[in-house]
Design an enzyme around this catalytic site. Structure first.
Site, PDB file in Angstrom:
ATOM      1  N   ILE A 106       0.882  -1.178   0.000  1.00  0.00           N
ATOM      2  CA  ILE A 106       0.000   0.000   0.000  1.00  0.00           C
ATOM      3  C   ILE A 106       0.917   1.225   0.000  1.00  0.00           C
ATOM      4  O   ILE A 106       1.732   1.389   0.913  1.00  0.00           O
ATOM      5  CB  ILE A 106      -0.935   0.033   1.242  1.00  0.00           C
ATOM      6  CG1 ILE A 106      -1.679  -1.302   1.406  1.00  0.00           C
ATOM      7  CG2 ILE A 106      -1.909   1.203   1.153  1.00  0.00           C
ATOM      8  CD1 ILE A 106      -2.600  -1.684   0.284  1.00  0.00           C
ATOM      9  N   ARG A 164      -3.460  -4.512  24.404  1.00  0.00           N
ATOM     10  CA  ARG A 164      -3.010  -3.816  25.610  1.00  0.00           C
ATOM     11  C   ARG A 164      -3.581  -2.395  25.611  1.00  0.00           C
ATOM     12  O   ARG A 164      -4.141  -1.954  24.610  1.00  0.00           O
ATOM     13  CB  ARG A 164      -1.477  -3.698  25.586  1.00  0.00           C
ATOM     14  CG  ARG A 164      -0.985  -2.921  24.361  1.00  0.00           C
ATOM     15  CD  ARG A 164       0.460  -2.481  24.440  1.00  0.00           C
ATOM     16  NE  ARG A 164       0.796  -1.560  23.367  1.00  0.00           N
ATOM     17  CZ  ARG A 164       1.152  -1.913  22.143  1.00  0.00           C
ATOM     18  NH1 ARG A 164       1.232  -3.187  21.820  1.00  0.00           N
ATOM     19  NH2 ARG A 164       1.420  -0.995  21.228  1.00  0.00           N
TER      20      ARG A 164
END
Ligand code: MV4
Length: 449
Positions: free
Chosen positions: A203, A292
């Site tokens: 990309i 997290r």
């Protein structure tokens, strides 16, 4: 609710967790290495246990030492913060085996998302958009050649154990593939002891936009909108903001729904982040999931109006989430202040802070563990503060950021404050037209030259 939480971390995030625990009436236990005896997290926690010498491997990463500290102090939960053991599947499982609630993802969820090829396959199954590429691991170089032809150049190879850019190579044409394949595999083997590689279409000049999610123990998840983290240098984030200047209501709805789908598919419990690459046409692709609380979580707190650490603790204790999604009501931007010399390749600059004056005023939040007279140890990461600005619009935030940076005084060490002072005045940054390539083109003026 938990009676006592042990914080298995240091620095600003340890303080951040202690603060919320205090507000919730939960007792706190700090752990610290011998290099951190003078740290504020040790001062502000109800109890503190020394868990070893300066080296992280013998202190903040020592599972037996941390479990022993939790058992001695009778803590019923452990908050791992970010970094260190926060995404360690073994630690999550050992906590569970000891009857200590790990405030984070389960061992199985961490394993699933930690292996990037597995994570991608799982997300594809869930119906989350992924970059076209190989299904799982490529066995041989010949397989890589075939796959690259099929995908079409340019392509990218990525280490399945990677993340943070290690073991990753962009390949523009076939003549580059052999050396990239060999060097990426060698790098991955050395860094992770795992040389499994997969391939994707490259990309070009993507944006890094991530969605904050939170899932409860009943399998329900919601999203809290995006953070744009495209301003990075060597895979280190320097600035994050929300809403993204590139975002539209339609794209936010689609990306938010994809992130919730991702979380609910794996019955994700806790706070997490689904990272996406977004191309110039606003196509978005799953990149990674972080299991997290992240460094940049405060900007989300500022725009949705609640405390994410409190939400983490609540879902870990078995409370359900409300079930609705949250849209940004304000604009918020965080700049990371590091003890680094921005004019010398961002080289670490540990040492004594001889003078420290924090900026303040309306819309200014500073998350830091630093103070005048504090010595930054050389053993850990170099982030010393997060300056978090909140205002009604992006323009107001940037004006306020400029003002706050100008009254922030840190003496005795080099910091990245001068870098941020130039960044905030940069035309392209001001206009919000930046991608992950931004820092490659950004020219820092050295005033002493
Ligand atoms: C990509 C990419 C372009 N195409 N994947 C970098 C870290 C790792 N987690 C994934 N990364 C990238 N993956 C495809 N198919 C470009 C990057 C990338 C990047 C991504 C986010 C933020 C900063 C970046 C800097 C360089 C490359």
């Amino acid at each position: 609710m938990f009676k006592k939480v042990l914080i298995a971390n240091r620095g600003e995030i340890a303080l951040r967790v202690i603060r919320t625990c205090k507000e919730m009436g939960i007792k706190t236990v700090a752990v610290y290495s011998s290099a951190d005896a003078d740290s504020l997290h040790v001062r502000f926690a109800d109890e503190a246990v020394c868990i070893g010498p300066a080296a992280s491997s013998e202190s903040y990463l020592s599972i037996p030492n941390i479990i022993a500290a939790a058992e001695i102090t009778n803590a019923d939960a452990i908050h791992p913060g970010y970094g260190f053991l926060s995404e360690n599947a073994k630690f999550s499982r050992i906590c569970a085996e000891h009857g200590i609630k790990f405030i984070g993802a389960s061992g199985d969820q961490i394993d699933k998302m930690g292996d990037k090829a597995t994570a991608k396959e799982t997300m594809k199954e869930a119906g989350v958009p992924c970059v076209p590429g190989s299904e799982g691991i490529l066995e041989t170089y010949e397989d890589a050649v075939t796959k690259a032809r099929e995908i079409g150049y340019p392509v990218m190879i990525k280490a399945t154990a990677g993340g943070g850019g290690k073991g990753m190579r962009a390949i523009l044409e076939q003549s580059e593939l052999k050396s990239a394949w060999d060097s990426a595999r060698r790098e991955a083997a050395a860094a992770f002891g795992n040389d499994g590689m997969y391939m994707e279409k490259l990309i070009l000049e993507p944006r890094h936009i991530e969605i904050q999610i939170i899932g409860d123990s009943f399998g329900k998840a919601c999203h809290l909108s995006e953070r744009d983290c495209s301003v990075q240098r060597r895979h280190q984030k320097l600035v994050e903001e929300t809403p993204s200047p590139f975002m539209t209501d339609k794209l936010r709805k689609k990306m938010g729904e994809a992130a919730v789908k991702a979380a609910e598919y794996i019955a994700y419990e806790g706070a997490g982040t689904v990272e996406f690459l977004v191309d110039k046409d606003r196509n978005f692709y799953f990149m990674e999931m972080n299991t997290r609380i992240q460094v940049e979580h405060p900007i989300t707190e500022q725009v949705v109006g609640f405390d994410l650490i409190r939400e983490q603790i609540k879902v870990a204790a078995g409370e359900p989430i409300s079930g609705k999604n949250y849209l940004p009501q304000m604009h918020s931007i965080e700049v990371r202040i590091n003890a680094e010399d921005a004019f010398n390749e961002f080289r670490p600059s540990p040492g004594m802070i001889t003078s420290f004056h924090a900026p303040g005023g309306h819309g200014v939040r500073l998350d830091t563990h630093c103070y005048s007279g504090y010595a930054i140890p050389p053993y850990y990461d170099s982030m010393i503060a997060k300056l978090i600005i909140t205002a009604r619009t992006r323009e107001e935030s940037l004006d306020k950021l400029e003002r706050a940076l100008n009254e922030f005084i840190v003496e005795g060490i080099k910091t990245t404050i001068p870098f941020h002072q130039q960044l905030v005045k940069d035309k392209m940054f001001r206009e919000g037209v930046y991608t992950t390539k931004f820092m490659e083109d950004f020219v820092l003026e050295n005033p002493t030259e």
